[in-house]
Design a protein around this motif. Structure first.
Motif, mmCIF file in Angstrom:
data_model
loop_
_atom_site.group_PDB
_atom_site.id
_atom_site.type_symbol
_atom_site.label_atom_id
_atom_site.label_comp_id
_atom_site.label_asym_id
_atom_site.label_seq_id
_atom_site.Cartn_x
_atom_site.Cartn_y
_atom_site.Cartn_z
ATOM 1 N N SER A 1 5.532 -2.898 8.836
ATOM 2 C CA SER A 1 4.529 -3.556 9.116
ATOM 3 C C SER A 1 3.704 -3.752 7.829
ATOM 4 C CB SER A 1 3.650 -3.361 10.416
ATOM 5 O OG SER A 1 4.348 -3.798 11.523
ATOM 6 N N ILE A 2 3.574 -4.720 7.097
ATOM 7 C CA ILE A 2 2.752 -4.971 5.743
ATOM 8 C C ILE A 2 1.226 -5.128 5.968
ATOM 9 C CG2 ILE A 2 2.597 -6.099 3.748
ATOM 10 C CD1 ILE A 2 5.297 -4.554 3.899
ATOM 11 N N ARG A 3 0.379 -4.150 5.628
ATOM 12 C CA ARG A 3 -0.880 -4.467 5.391
ATOM 13 C C ARG A 3 -1.571 -4.141 4.061
ATOM 14 N NH1 ARG A 3 0.719 -5.855 9.513
ATOM 15 N NH2 ARG A 3 -0.100 -5.223 11.744
ATOM 16 N N ILE A 4 -2.508 -4.977 3.874
ATOM 17 C CA ILE A 4 -3.377 -4.991 2.590
ATOM 18 C C ILE A 4 -4.421 -4.178 2.599
ATOM 19 C CG2 ILE A 4 -4.093 -6.285 0.437
ATOM 20 C CD1 ILE A 4 -1.070 -7.092 1.231
ATOM 21 N N LEU A 5 -4.370 -2.966 1.833
ATOM 22 C CA LEU A 5 -5.585 -2.080 1.801
ATOM 23 C C LEU A 5 -6.312 -2.451 0.405
ATOM 24 C CD1 LEU A 5 -4.166 1.224 3.085
ATOM 25 C CD2 LEU A 5 -5.024 -0.785 4.267
ATOM 26 N N VAL A 6 -7.770 -2.372 0.524
ATOM 27 C CA VAL A 6 -8.155 -2.700 -0.759
ATOM 28 C C VAL A 6 -9.238 -1.634 -1.051
ATOM 29 C CG1 VAL A 6 -10.264 -3.983 -1.824
ATOM 30 C CG2 VAL A 6 -8.296 -5.158 -0.523
ATOM 31 N N LYS A 7 -9.402 -1.119 -2.174
ATOM 32 C CA LYS A 7 -10.415 0.020 -2.397
ATOM 33 C C LYS A 7 -11.476 -0.584 -3.905
ATOM 34 C CE LYS A 7 -10.528 4.613 -4.905
ATOM 35 N NZ LYS A 7 -9.746 5.539 -5.704
ATOM 36 N N ILE A 8 -12.833 -0.266 -3.409
ATOM 37 C CA ILE A 8 -13.777 -0.685 -4.335
ATOM 38 C C ILE A 8 -14.614 0.503 -4.649
ATOM 39 C CG2 ILE A 8 -15.905 -1.866 -4.505
ATOM 40 C CD1 ILE A 8 -15.046 -4.056 -2.395
ATOM 41 N N SER A 9 -14.799 0.754 -5.944
ATOM 42 C CA SER A 9 -15.333 1.896 -6.487
ATOM 43 C C SER A 9 -16.596 1.522 -7.222
ATOM 44 C CB SER A 9 -14.308 2.608 -7.509
ATOM 45 O OG SER A 9 -13.121 2.925 -6.977
ATOM 46 N N ALA A 10 -17.613 2.520 -7.085
ATOM 47 C CA ALA A 10 -18.892 2.356 -7.716
ATOM 48 C C ALA A 10 -19.536 3.741 -8.052
ATOM 49 C CB ALA A 10 -19.801 1.162 -7.056
ATOM 50 N N GLY A 11 -19.755 3.976 -9.080
ATOM 51 C CA GLY A 11 -20.666 5.276 -9.521
ATOM 52 C C GLY A 11 -19.999 6.448 -8.820
ATOM 53 N N GLY A 12 -18.582 6.743 -8.874
ATOM 54 C CA GLY A 12 -18.054 7.786 -8.026
ATOM 55 C C GLY A 12 -17.828 7.621 -6.473
ATOM 56 N N VAL A 13 -18.230 6.717 -5.865
ATOM 57 C CA VAL A 13 -18.158 6.392 -4.392
ATOM 58 C C VAL A 13 -17.188 5.240 -4.242
ATOM 59 C CG1 VAL A 13 -19.603 6.042 -2.302
ATOM 60 C CG2 VAL A 13 -20.745 7.015 -4.262
ATOM 61 N N HIS A 14 -16.475 5.457 -3.113
ATOM 62 C CA HIS A 14 -15.364 4.590 -2.963
ATOM 63 C C HIS A 14 -15.300 4.002 -1.483
ATOM 64 C CE1 HIS A 14 -13.654 6.275 -6.422
ATOM 65 N NE2 HIS A 14 -13.712 7.398 -6.121
ATOM 66 N N GLY A 15 -14.997 2.874 -1.181
ATOM 67 C CA GLY A 15 -14.757 2.290 0.223
ATOM 68 C C GLY A 15 -13.737 1.413 0.182
ATOM 69 N N TRP A 16 -13.040 1.461 1.459
ATOM 70 C CA TRP A 16 -11.914 0.938 1.956
ATOM 71 C C TRP A 16 -11.911 -0.183 2.820
ATOM 72 C CZ3 TRP A 16 -7.178 2.280 -0.353
ATOM 73 C CH2 TRP A 16 -7.111 3.640 -1.163
ATOM 74 N N GLY A 17 -11.049 -1.084 2.750
ATOM 75 C CA GLY A 17 -10.728 -2.304 3.719
ATOM 76 C C GLY A 17 -9.454 -2.608 3.724
ATOM 77 N N GLU A 18 -9.220 -3.460 4.748
ATOM 78 C CA GLU A 18 -7.878 -3.785 5.239
ATOM 79 C C GLU A 18 -7.620 -5.534 5.573
ATOM 80 O OE1 GLU A 18 -4.833 -2.828 9.026
ATOM 81 O OE2 GLU A 18 -6.639 -1.951 8.929
ATOM 82 N N ALA A 19 -6.570 -5.875 5.285
ATOM 83 C CA ALA A 19 -6.294 -7.204 5.700
ATOM 84 C C ALA A 19 -4.947 -7.288 6.411
ATOM 85 C CB ALA A 19 -6.142 -8.313 4.591
ATOM 86 N N THR A 20 -4.783 -7.776 7.503
ATOM 87 C CA THR A 20 -3.508 -7.879 8.151
ATOM 88 C C THR A 20 -2.947 -9.147 7.971
ATOM 89 O OG1 THR A 20 -4.337 -6.347 9.840
ATOM 90 C CG2 THR A 20 -2.561 -7.821 10.621
ATOM 91 N N PRO A 21 -1.712 -9.587 7.353
ATOM 92 C CA PRO A 21 -0.878 -10.807 7.252
ATOM 93 C C PRO A 21 -0.111 -10.954 8.267
ATOM 94 C CG PRO A 21 -0.030 -9.060 5.596
ATOM 95 C CD PRO A 21 -1.343 -8.317 6.466
ATOM 96 N N ILE A 22 -0.671 -11.891 9.232
ATOM 97 C CA ILE A 22 0.502 -12.254 10.512
ATOM 98 C C ILE A 22 0.396 -14.029 10.359
ATOM 99 C CG2 ILE A 22 0.691 -12.429 13.016
ATOM 100 C CD1 ILE A 22 -1.071 -10.019 12.992
ATOM 101 N N PRO A 23 1.396 -14.296 9.644
ATOM 102 C CA PRO A 23 1.861 -15.637 9.645
ATOM 103 C C PRO A 23 1.784 -16.423 10.727
ATOM 104 C CG PRO A 23 2.957 -14.814 7.603
ATOM 105 C CD PRO A 23 2.366 -13.752 8.774
#
Length: 376
Positions: free
Chosen positions: A37-59
């Motif tokens: 199952s394919i998921r899109i993960l996104v990582k955002i970085s700022a000042g040495g801190v990171h955050g993660w998010g997710e998107a679930t493609p279901i056409p």
């Protein structure tokens, strides 16, 4: 956290996650056992801190695909937020809408969600507080989950219900609109196998008004507490007619992309229950607003997800905790897919603990993300 902390880098990963069970909705297949199952993960970085998010493609559920999400983030949304203050969540939401137009309701909500959730995670980590504390709103420490019945024949239902009970689940949700009137036999079989369990059904836009009224009448003896999204999402007039005549409470999911959609249905007296779903509404910023509006208008809230992996599951738990949505919630990711990249979430006996760590409260092993990554 210093107010000067700004978005420095955004990385996007398409990951292939193990699928343990098959799953379908009225629009088509969501997951196939044995196929990643394919998921899109996104990582955002700022000042040495990171955050993660997710998107679930279901056409089968909405128009966004893995490819469209990946490139929408990579080419359009990510460049638009580089250099922006990470705490300015409302302002960045508006930037997203200027970059990819809202259209009738909301444009590219899954892609926007991945970034919005990652920003919430980042800000929470920078402040060393969970998202509920960031909002000043954390009412619950756990959320009950529902076991999903989808695609089974009536003869297979007892086995699926027994499996849910074995895993500690006490509530059930049935996907209907897949096999015509045979779906009603499935609901009846679930009720027979679980006579006292809370039970709701989800048609995922499968019916016309007349069909939905007939189905609702047949479901009434099964003690179903919500009839979710019977009609096409944009059938506002039909929903008003259905709500007036339905013997079951009608819940809206796909119809509520943006908080203004909920406002429309409330004005028309055309909604009983609003379904909170983080990805559908473009992330936590707009979902938080939608839930607050529902509370202020006296509209009951139910919680749902999009077969998310653990990042999306955590985001939903924080939202539901903030608004007191204790379940049963359709957060079914753990039932169908695995999240080998993540740790920190606890689901036991059909109950999910709301994470208490900073941000989402999920630890992501980036080396595993890279191992799971695939080319699109």
């Amino acid at each position: 956290m210093q107010l000067g902390l700004t978005v420095e880098e955004v990385s996007v990963h398409a990951v292939a996650l193990p699928t343990s069970r098959s799953f379908g909705v009225s629009g088509g297949t969501v997951a196939v056992a044995g196929h990643p199952s394919i998921r899109i993960l996104v990582k955002i970085s700022a000042g040495g801190v990171h955050g993660w998010g997710e998107a679930t493609p279901i056409p089968a559920w909405t128009y966004e695909t893995a490819e469209s999400i990946y490139w929408t983030v990579e080419r359009y949304l990510a460049p638009a937020i580089i250099g922006r203050p990470v705490w300015q969540l409302d302002g960045i939401s508006r930037i997203f809408d200027r970059t990819i137009n809202r259209g009738f309701s909301i444009g590219a909500p899954l892609a926007k969600c991945a970034l919005d959730v990652a920003l919430h995670d980042l800000v929470g980590r920078a402040l060393n507080v969970p998202i509920g504390v960031l909002w000043g709103q954390r009412r619950l420490e756990e959320v009950e989950l529902a076991w999903i019945i989808s695609g089974q024949t009536p003869g297979e239902v007892a086995e699926s219900v027994a499996e849910g009970f074995e895993h500690g689940y006490r509530s059930f949700k049935v996907k209907i609109g897949l096999h015509g009137d045979a779906d009603l036999d499935v609901v009846r079989a679930v009720r027979e196998a679980a006579p006292d369990a809370p039970l709701w059904v989800d048609a995922n836009q499968a019916y016309t008004v007349d069909e939905a009224l007939r189905v609702a009448a047949e479901l009434k003896p099964c003690n179903v507490f919500a009839f979710e999204q019977p009609l096409p999402a944009n059938d506002v007039a039909g929903q008003r007619r259905l709500r007036a005549a339905s013997p079951l409470p009608v819940a809206l999911d796909e119809s509520l992309r943006h908080p203004t959609d909920l406002a429309t249905f409330v004005k028309l007296d055309a909604i009983d229950v609003a379904v909170a779903k983080v990805q559908r509404s473009g992330g936590l910023t707009l979902s938080h607003r939608l839930c607050q509006l529902a509370e202020d208008c006296g509209v009951r809230l139910l919680g749902s997800g999009l077969t998310d992996s653990d990042i999306g599951l955590a985001a939903s738990l924080h939202l539901f905790s903030a608004h007191g949505i204790g379940g049963p919630a359709d957060l079914n990711g753990r039932q169908f897919i695995a999240s080998p990249y993540a740790s920190g979430l606890t689901v036991r006996d059909g109950v999910a603990q709301v994470p208490s760590g900073p941000g989402l409260g999920v630890e992501v092993d980036e080396s595993v993300v890279r191992e799971l990554s695939v080319e699109l």
